[in-house]
Enzyme design. Structure first.
Site, mmCIF file in Angstrom:
data_model
loop_
_atom_site.group_PDB
_atom_site.id
_atom_site.type_symbol
_atom_site.label_atom_id
_atom_site.label_comp_id
_atom_site.label_asym_id
_atom_site.label_seq_id
_atom_site.Cartn_x
_atom_site.Cartn_y
_atom_site.Cartn_z
ATOM 1 N N SER A 138 0.861 -1.179 0.000
ATOM 2 C CA SER A 138 0.000 0.000 0.000
ATOM 3 C C SER A 138 0.903 1.237 0.000
ATOM 4 O O SER A 138 1.731 1.401 0.896
ATOM 5 C CB SER A 138 -0.886 -0.022 1.251
ATOM 6 O OG SER A 138 -1.625 1.165 1.353
ATOM 7 N N LYS A 163 -1.454 -1.017 -4.190
ATOM 8 C CA LYS A 163 -2.622 -0.201 -3.822
ATOM 9 C C LYS A 163 -2.126 1.223 -3.659
ATOM 10 O O LYS A 163 -1.121 1.455 -2.982
ATOM 11 C CB LYS A 163 -3.194 -0.749 -2.520
ATOM 12 C CG LYS A 163 -4.126 0.177 -1.768
ATOM 13 C CD LYS A 163 -4.894 -0.606 -0.708
ATOM 14 C CE LYS A 163 -4.845 0.051 0.642
ATOM 15 N NZ LYS A 163 -5.526 -0.751 1.674
ATOM 16 N N LYS A 165 -3.279 5.246 -2.610
ATOM 17 C CA LYS A 165 -4.303 6.009 -1.893
ATOM 18 C C LYS A 165 -4.792 7.138 -2.791
ATOM 19 O O LYS A 165 -3.991 7.784 -3.485
ATOM 20 C CB LYS A 165 -3.697 6.593 -0.612
ATOM 21 C CG LYS A 165 -3.256 5.527 0.394
ATOM 22 C CD LYS A 165 -4.452 4.926 1.104
ATOM 23 C CE LYS A 165 -4.018 4.021 2.241
ATOM 24 N NZ LYS A 165 -5.178 3.442 2.936
ATOM 25 N N ASP A 190 -7.486 3.104 -2.815
ATOM 26 C CA ASP A 190 -8.155 3.158 -1.509
ATOM 27 C C ASP A 190 -8.417 4.622 -1.159
ATOM 28 O O ASP A 190 -7.491 5.430 -1.096
ATOM 29 C CB ASP A 190 -7.253 2.510 -0.440
ATOM 30 C CG ASP A 190 -7.924 2.408 0.935
ATOM 31 O OD1 ASP A 190 -9.055 2.894 1.103
ATOM 32 O OD2 ASP A 190 -7.283 1.835 1.847
ATOM 33 N N GLU A 215 -11.346 0.654 -2.868
ATOM 34 C CA GLU A 215 -11.563 0.389 -1.441
ATOM 35 C C GLU A 215 -12.187 1.602 -0.753
ATOM 36 O O GLU A 215 -11.702 2.722 -0.913
ATOM 37 C CB GLU A 215 -10.204 0.033 -0.799
ATOM 38 C CG GLU A 215 -10.298 -0.479 0.625
ATOM 39 C CD GLU A 215 -8.936 -0.952 1.144
ATOM 40 O OE1 GLU A 215 -8.089 -1.387 0.344
ATOM 41 O OE2 GLU A 215 -8.732 -0.867 2.366
ATOM 42 N N ASP A 240 -13.785 -1.557 3.715
ATOM 43 C CA ASP A 240 -12.803 -1.645 4.797
ATOM 44 C C ASP A 240 -13.480 -1.070 6.050
ATOM 45 O O ASP A 240 -14.124 -1.797 6.820
ATOM 46 C CB ASP A 240 -11.538 -0.873 4.372
ATOM 47 C CG ASP A 240 -10.457 -0.765 5.449
ATOM 48 O OD1 ASP A 240 -10.693 -1.186 6.592
ATOM 49 O OD2 ASP A 240 -9.361 -0.234 5.153
ATOM 50 N N LYS A 264 -9.697 -6.848 8.691
ATOM 51 C CA LYS A 264 -8.614 -6.452 9.601
ATOM 52 C C LYS A 264 -9.019 -6.897 10.995
ATOM 53 O O LYS A 264 -10.140 -6.605 11.434
ATOM 54 C CB LYS A 264 -8.417 -4.930 9.602
ATOM 55 C CG LYS A 264 -7.880 -4.363 8.296
ATOM 56 C CD LYS A 264 -7.675 -2.871 8.409
ATOM 57 C CE LYS A 264 -7.245 -2.286 7.056
ATOM 58 N NZ LYS A 264 -7.188 -0.811 7.101
ATOM 59 N N GLY A 292 -4.078 -4.145 6.268
ATOM 60 C CA GLY A 292 -2.976 -3.789 7.164
ATOM 61 C C GLY A 292 -3.254 -2.478 7.852
ATOM 62 O O GLY A 292 -4.063 -1.667 7.386
HETATM 63 O O1 LIG Z 1 0.607 -1.413 4.775
HETATM 64 C C1 LIG Z 1 -0.366 -1.416 5.513
HETATM 65 O O2 LIG Z 1 -0.300 -1.788 6.708
HETATM 66 C C2 LIG Z 1 -1.696 -0.934 4.973
HETATM 67 C C3 LIG Z 1 -1.712 0.535 4.795
HETATM 68 C C4 LIG Z 1 -3.107 1.090 4.626
HETATM 69 O O3 LIG Z 1 -3.583 1.102 3.513
HETATM 70 C C5 LIG Z 1 -3.751 1.646 5.798
HETATM 71 C C6 LIG Z 1 -2.917 2.108 6.796
HETATM 72 C C7 LIG Z 1 -3.434 2.695 7.925
HETATM 73 C C8 LIG Z 1 -4.790 2.812 8.078
HETATM 74 C C9 LIG Z 1 -5.648 2.347 7.094
HETATM 75 C C10 LIG Z 1 -5.147 1.739 5.951
HETATM 76 C C11 LIG Z 1 -6.159 1.221 4.998
HETATM 77 O O4 LIG Z 1 -6.096 0.107 4.502
HETATM 78 O O5 LIG Z 1 -7.136 1.917 4.759
HETATM 79 MG MG LIG Z 2 -8.407 0.811 3.527
#
Ligand SMILES: O=C(O)CCC(=O)c1ccccc1C(=O)O
Ligand SMILES: [Mg+2]
Length: 373
Positions: A138, A163, A165, A190, A215, A240, A264, A292
């Site tokens: 990510s 992924k 953002k 995401d 996402e 999510d 999660k 994550g």
């Molecule tokens: O590498 C990772 O741990 C995922 C990173 C990530 O997308 C994320 C990190 C922190 C809070 C929310 C998210 C998410 O998935 O939305």
């Molecule tokens: Mg997410």
């Protein structure tokens, strides 16, 4: 065999991220970790990790609220009686509303104790089958040249999908450039709830870029609007933040608010609830994958074990320790080979907690003991 926890130690660690992580909400440079150590009457030790951040942007919880819930409600409930199986904690904790990350942190430590007492890996204790799990990466919001460089590097390291953002004003144009550079990469976006149904044109424009999924485009409680949006998108929506329980997943599936679910452990209140959501999605042919939370090594180890369940069919967001930290606080650190993590066969979470690496980051700790009599 019963597990009776005698002692719980809470530690607040401050971890410095290797590089700042930017989402639609803002930028994070350090990551607080709530490390939970549970010790049973035989001296077996288990580890859990609270994944709340210092501010309530992702869900309503923070490190401070999780500590409060653990100290005043959840640890006393755990001390009340022994457990035969960690699944029992779901019911025991159900008298406390929500506070999922707090519940998951303590439940995770008990799962580790339970697996160790039974000389099983956490993966095996959960009913996991896979010996390796596939992982993606990510990548946060950053200037486009950095983003492309970071992607290049991640793909060279073998990550199976990327992924990125997005947020309003940082979406279609960015995805177009990324696609020009990487036409065939399994790619997803995401939004962390940054859009509303008013943005439907922008979101529909993403249909042109062969994305695996979008996402959490809409607000956490917009389960109805997500259904309206999904009906107008070709790209699957993955939820999510909207899915905090089995019931949430059931409603989302029924309303067709999404076609994929990101699980999660912290967000849904623990491994037992995560398993229930996994089973439900399996019955309904809804693909799932393990999300994550920029976890430290203990949280990462729990996620890896969960992702060995059979219906986890898309790469997890559990990248290597080195993606986040100069030095993780577990031994060995989590490594990725050709986009896969090999699952430890050792009992419990399968990694040792390195107390030297923990101690140097502790900003607060407290010991809780069960009153005997
Ligand atoms: O590498 C990772 O741990 C995922 C990173 C990530 O997308 C994320 C990190 C922190 C809070 C929310 C998210 C998410 O998935 O939305
Ligand atoms: Mg997410």
């Amino acid at each position: 065999m019963y597990v009776h926890i005698d002692t719980v130690i809470l530690r607040h660690l401050e971890m410095e991220l290797k590089s700042p992580f930017t989402t639609s909400f803002g930028t994070m440079k350090t990551r607080p970790v709530l490390l939970v150590e549970a010790i049973d009457e035989n001296g077996e030790r288990g580890w859990g990790e609270g994944v709340a951040f210092s501010a309530p942007w992702y869900t309503e919880e923070t490190l401070e609220t999780t500590w409060h819930m653990l100290e005043h409600f959840l640890i006393p409930l755990l001390f009340q009686a022994p457990i035969h199986h960690p699944d029992e904690l779901r019911t025991r904790f159900s008298m406390i509303r929500r506070n999922y990350m707090a519940k998951a942190a303590l439940e995770g430590a008990v799962w580790d104790v339970f697996a160790k007492r039974h000389r099983m890996s956490l993966s095996a204790a959960l009913g996991g089958e896979k010996r390796e799990v596939e992982v993606g990466i990510s990548i946060g919001i950053q200037p486009i040249t950095n983003l492309l460089k970071r992607m290049e590097q991640a793909l060279a390291e073998g990550y199976r999908r990327v992924k990125i953002k997005i947020k309003p004003g940082w979406d279609v144009d960015v995805v177009r450039v990324v696609r020009q550079h990487f036409p065939d990469v399994p790619l997803m976006v995401d939004a962390n709830s940054a859009y509303s149904l008013h943005d439907i044109d922008r979101l529909q424009a993403l249909d042109d870029y062969d994305l695996l999924m979008i996402e959490q485009p809409l607000a956490v409680d917009d389960i109805v609007d997500h259904a309206k949006l999904q009906a107008k998108l070709n790209t699957p929506i993955c939820l999510d933040e909207s899915i905090c329980s089995y019931e949430d997943a059931k409603r989302a599936i029924e309303l067709q608010s999404c076609r994929i679910i990101n699980i999660k452990i912290g967000r849904v209140g623990g491994l037992t609830e995560a398993k229930r959501i996994h089973d439900l999605c399996q019955q309904h042919h809804i693909p799932v994958w393990c999300g994550g939370m920029l976890e430290g090594g203990v949280g990462r180890a729990h996620s890896i074990a969960l992702a060995t369940l059979p219906h986890f069919s898309l790469p997890s967001d559990t990248a290597a320790s080195a993606n986040y930290w100069d030095r993780d606080f577990i031994d060995p650190e989590v490594t990725v080979h050709h986009g896969r993590i090999f699952v430890s066969k050792q009992s419990g979470i399968g990694y040792e907690v390195n107390m030297k690496e923990v101690e140097r980051r502790v900003v607060r700790s407290k010991i809780y003991k069960r009153a005997k009599g």
